[in-house]
Design a protein around this motif. Structure first.
Motif, PDB file in Angstrom:
ATOM      1  N   LEU A  13      41.386  42.794  46.151  1.00 43.60           N
ATOM      2  CA  LEU A  13      42.425  42.285  45.851  1.00 43.60           C
ATOM      3  C   LEU A  13      42.763  40.949  45.638  1.00 43.60           C
ATOM      4  O   LEU A  13      42.994  40.240  44.465  1.00 43.60           O
ATOM      5  CB  LEU A  13      43.742  42.927  46.630  1.00 43.60           C
ATOM      6  CG  LEU A  13      44.027  44.485  46.313  1.00 43.60           C
ATOM      7  CD1 LEU A  13      44.983  44.958  47.365  1.00 43.60           C
ATOM      8  CD2 LEU A  13      44.431  44.814  44.915  1.00 43.60           C
ATOM      9  N   GLU A  14      42.051  40.113  46.778  1.00 45.88           N
ATOM     10  CA  GLU A  14      41.977  38.855  46.915  1.00 45.88           C
ATOM     11  C   GLU A  14      41.212  38.203  45.637  1.00 45.88           C
ATOM     12  O   GLU A  14      41.630  37.129  44.906  1.00 45.88           O
ATOM     13  CB  GLU A  14      41.646  38.320  48.177  1.00 45.88           C
ATOM     14  CG  GLU A  14      41.579  36.679  48.215  1.00 45.88           C
ATOM     15  CD  GLU A  14      40.033  36.209  47.714  1.00 45.88           C
ATOM     16  OE1 GLU A  14      40.600  34.818  47.299  1.00 45.88           O
ATOM     17  OE2 GLU A  14      39.090  36.746  47.678  1.00 45.88           O
ATOM     18  N   LYS A  15      40.015  38.799  45.397  1.00 49.35           N
ATOM     19  CA  LYS A  15      38.948  38.144  44.385  1.00 49.35           C
ATOM     20  C   LYS A  15      39.976  38.369  42.841  1.00 49.35           C
ATOM     21  O   LYS A  15      39.272  37.743  42.069  1.00 49.35           O
ATOM     22  CB  LYS A  15      37.975  39.047  44.397  1.00 49.35           C
ATOM     23  CG  LYS A  15      36.989  38.856  45.604  1.00 49.35           C
ATOM     24  CD  LYS A  15      35.708  39.778  45.573  1.00 49.35           C
ATOM     25  CE  LYS A  15      34.904  39.243  46.798  1.00 49.35           C
ATOM     26  NZ  LYS A  15      33.773  40.057  47.007  1.00 49.35           N
ATOM     27  N   GLN A  16      40.894  39.421  42.761  1.00 47.62           N
ATOM     28  CA  GLN A  16      41.690  39.484  41.345  1.00 47.62           C
ATOM     29  C   GLN A  16      42.880  38.539  41.531  1.00 47.62           C
ATOM     30  O   GLN A  16      43.788  38.525  40.632  1.00 47.62           O
ATOM     31  CB  GLN A  16      41.866  40.811  41.278  1.00 47.62           C
ATOM     32  CG  GLN A  16      40.680  41.953  41.226  1.00 47.62           C
ATOM     33  CD  GLN A  16      41.669  43.204  41.034  1.00 47.62           C
ATOM     34  OE1 GLN A  16      42.275  43.581  40.476  1.00 47.62           O
ATOM     35  NE2 GLN A  16      40.475  44.160  41.808  1.00 47.62           N
ATOM     36  N   GLY A  17      43.152  37.789  42.732  1.00 49.66           N
ATOM     37  CA  GLY A  17      44.230  36.978  42.833  1.00 49.66           C
ATOM     38  C   GLY A  17      45.388  37.661  42.957  1.00 49.66           C
ATOM     39  O   GLY A  17      46.604  37.129  42.840  1.00 49.66           O
ATOM     40  N   LYS A  18      45.409  39.029  43.580  1.00 53.34           N
ATOM     41  CA  LYS A  18      46.574  39.798  43.873  1.00 53.34           C
ATOM     42  C   LYS A  18      47.354  39.652  44.827  1.00 53.34           C
ATOM     43  O   LYS A  18      47.216  40.680  45.696  1.00 53.34           O
ATOM     44  CB  LYS A  18      46.303  41.268  43.357  1.00 53.34           C
ATOM     45  CG  LYS A  18      45.900  41.456  41.818  1.00 53.34           C
ATOM     46  CD  LYS A  18      45.654  43.067  41.404  1.00 53.34           C
ATOM     47  CE  LYS A  18      45.307  42.959  40.044  1.00 53.34           C
ATOM     48  NZ  LYS A  18      44.800  44.471  39.682  1.00 53.34           N
ATOM     49  N   TRP A  19      47.759  38.398  45.410  1.00 57.70           N
ATOM     50  CA  TRP A  19      48.365  38.240  46.665  1.00 57.70           C
ATOM     51  C   TRP A  19      49.469  39.208  46.722  1.00 57.70           C
ATOM     52  O   TRP A  19      49.650  39.686  48.109  1.00 57.70           O
ATOM     53  CB  TRP A  19      48.682  36.971  46.898  1.00 57.70           C
ATOM     54  CG  TRP A  19      47.244  36.139  46.938  1.00 57.70           C
ATOM     55  CD1 TRP A  19      46.990  35.109  45.816  1.00 57.70           C
ATOM     56  CD2 TRP A  19      46.508  36.049  47.864  1.00 57.70           C
ATOM     57  NE1 TRP A  19      45.777  34.748  46.040  1.00 57.70           N
ATOM     58  CE2 TRP A  19      45.247  35.169  47.288  1.00 57.70           C
ATOM     59  CE3 TRP A  19      46.267  36.370  49.053  1.00 57.70           C
ATOM     60  CZ2 TRP A  19      44.296  34.636  48.173  1.00 57.70           C
ATOM     61  CZ3 TRP A  19      45.005  36.134  49.833  1.00 57.70           C
ATOM     62  CH2 TRP A  19      44.141  35.304  49.397  1.00 57.70           C
ATOM     63  N   MET A  20      50.496  39.460  46.116  1.00 55.77           N
ATOM     64  CA  MET A  20      51.615  40.284  46.244  1.00 55.77           C
ATOM     65  C   MET A  20      51.198  41.689  46.458  1.00 55.77           C
ATOM     66  O   MET A  20      51.744  42.449  47.403  1.00 55.77           O
ATOM     67  CB  MET A  20      52.389  40.069  45.100  1.00 55.77           C
ATOM     68  CG  MET A  20      53.066  38.735  44.888  1.00 55.77           C
ATOM     69  SD  MET A  20      53.889  38.286  46.428  1.00 55.77           S
ATOM     70  CE  MET A  20      53.606  36.486  46.669  1.00 55.77           C
ATOM     71  N   CYS A  73      38.053  32.213  49.566  1.00 53.40           N
ATOM     72  CA  CYS A  73      38.317  33.008  50.847  1.00 53.40           C
ATOM     73  C   CYS A  73      36.899  33.673  51.017  1.00 53.40           C
ATOM     74  O   CYS A  73      36.190  34.139  50.084  1.00 53.40           O
ATOM     75  CB  CYS A  73      39.274  34.198  50.342  1.00 53.40           C
ATOM     76  SG  CYS A  73      39.559  35.453  51.724  1.00 53.40           S
ATOM     77  N   SER A  74      36.246  33.479  52.369  1.00 54.98           N
ATOM     78  CA  SER A  74      34.969  34.020  52.656  1.00 54.98           C
ATOM     79  C   SER A  74      35.061  35.683  52.979  1.00 54.98           C
ATOM     80  O   SER A  74      36.123  36.053  52.967  1.00 54.98           O
ATOM     81  CB  SER A  74      34.642  33.622  54.058  1.00 54.98           C
ATOM     82  OG  SER A  74      35.480  33.903  55.142  1.00 54.98           O
ATOM     83  N   GLU A  75      33.897  36.178  52.914  1.00 54.62           N
ATOM     84  CA  GLU A  75      33.865  37.435  53.206  1.00 54.62           C
ATOM     85  C   GLU A  75      34.483  37.718  54.638  1.00 54.62           C
ATOM     86  O   GLU A  75      34.500  36.924  55.520  1.00 54.62           O
ATOM     87  CB  GLU A  75      32.353  37.977  53.269  1.00 54.62           C
ATOM     88  CG  GLU A  75      31.931  37.912  51.661  1.00 54.62           C
ATOM     89  CD  GLU A  75      32.641  38.857  50.736  1.00 54.62           C
ATOM     90  OE1 GLU A  75      33.036  40.127  51.365  1.00 54.62           O
ATOM     91  OE2 GLU A  75      32.987  38.586  49.764  1.00 54.62           O
ATOM     92  N   PRO A  76      35.111  38.930  55.056  1.00 54.73           N
ATOM     93  CA  PRO A  76      35.676  39.176  56.254  1.00 54.73           C
ATOM     94  C   PRO A  76      34.648  39.436  57.203  1.00 54.73           C
ATOM     95  O   PRO A  76      33.750  39.861  57.182  1.00 54.73           O
ATOM     96  CB  PRO A  76      36.375  40.514  55.888  1.00 54.73           C
ATOM     97  CG  PRO A  76      35.936  40.997  54.692  1.00 54.73           C
ATOM     98  CD  PRO A  76      35.312  40.036  54.266  1.00 54.73           C
ATOM     99  N   VAL A  77      35.030  39.219  58.582  1.00 53.71           N
ATOM    100  CA  VAL A  77      34.084  39.301  59.949  1.00 53.71           C
ATOM    101  C   VAL A  77      35.212  40.364  60.446  1.00 53.71           C
ATOM    102  O   VAL A  77      36.283  40.044  60.763  1.00 53.71           O
ATOM    103  CB  VAL A  77      34.108  38.171  60.606  1.00 53.71           C
ATOM    104  CG1 VAL A  77      33.321  38.481  61.813  1.00 53.71           C
ATOM    105  CG2 VAL A  77      33.262  37.013  59.921  1.00 53.71           C
TER     106      VAL A  77
END
Length: 121
Positions: A13-20, A73-77
């Motif tokens: 979702l972040e990569k699509q800019g879908k924060w809400m 935004c980095s990849e998650p750890v």
């Protein structure tokens, strides 16, 4: 969902800019957000409780932005019931101040939902 699955969906979702949509889909209604103490000097609450309050805080922040120049935004750890990302933004606020912010965000997951978020900047 597992912590890994929540983190994967967050990133999708972040990569699509879908924060809400991230908040609507992945956050618990009882989520707690903690900002660093120095965030108070920026007019931000240091502790915000509940999804509706977190959404209102995000909306107020977004309304203060005049122009976005970039972000990442980095990849998650993943670590147990937590995942973290490095993130940042470059924006001009409506007061004319240009702001570049880099931070680490740590999310706590329980029962397939984000129950805590804590930011370090």
């Amino acid at each position: 969902m597992t912590t890994q699955e929540v983190a994967n969906r967050y990133m999708e979702l972040e990569k699509q800019g879908k924060w809400m949509e991230i908040q609507d889909e992945l956050y618990s209604t009882d989520v707690v957000c903690t900002e660093p103490e120095h965030a108070a000097a920026m007019g931000m609450q240091t502790v915000t409780k509940g999804l509706d309050a977190i959404k209102a805080k995000a909306q107020a922040w977004n309304e203060g932005i005049a122009e976005m120049h970039g972000g990442y935004c980095s990849e998650p750890v993943i670590g147990g019931d937590f995942f973290s990302v490095a993130m940042g933004m470059d924006c001009t606020m409506k007061n004319g101040q240009r702001m570049k912010m880099d931070e680490i965000a740590v999310f706590g997951v329980k029962d397939g939902k984000i129950v805590t978020e804590q930011f370090f900047f």
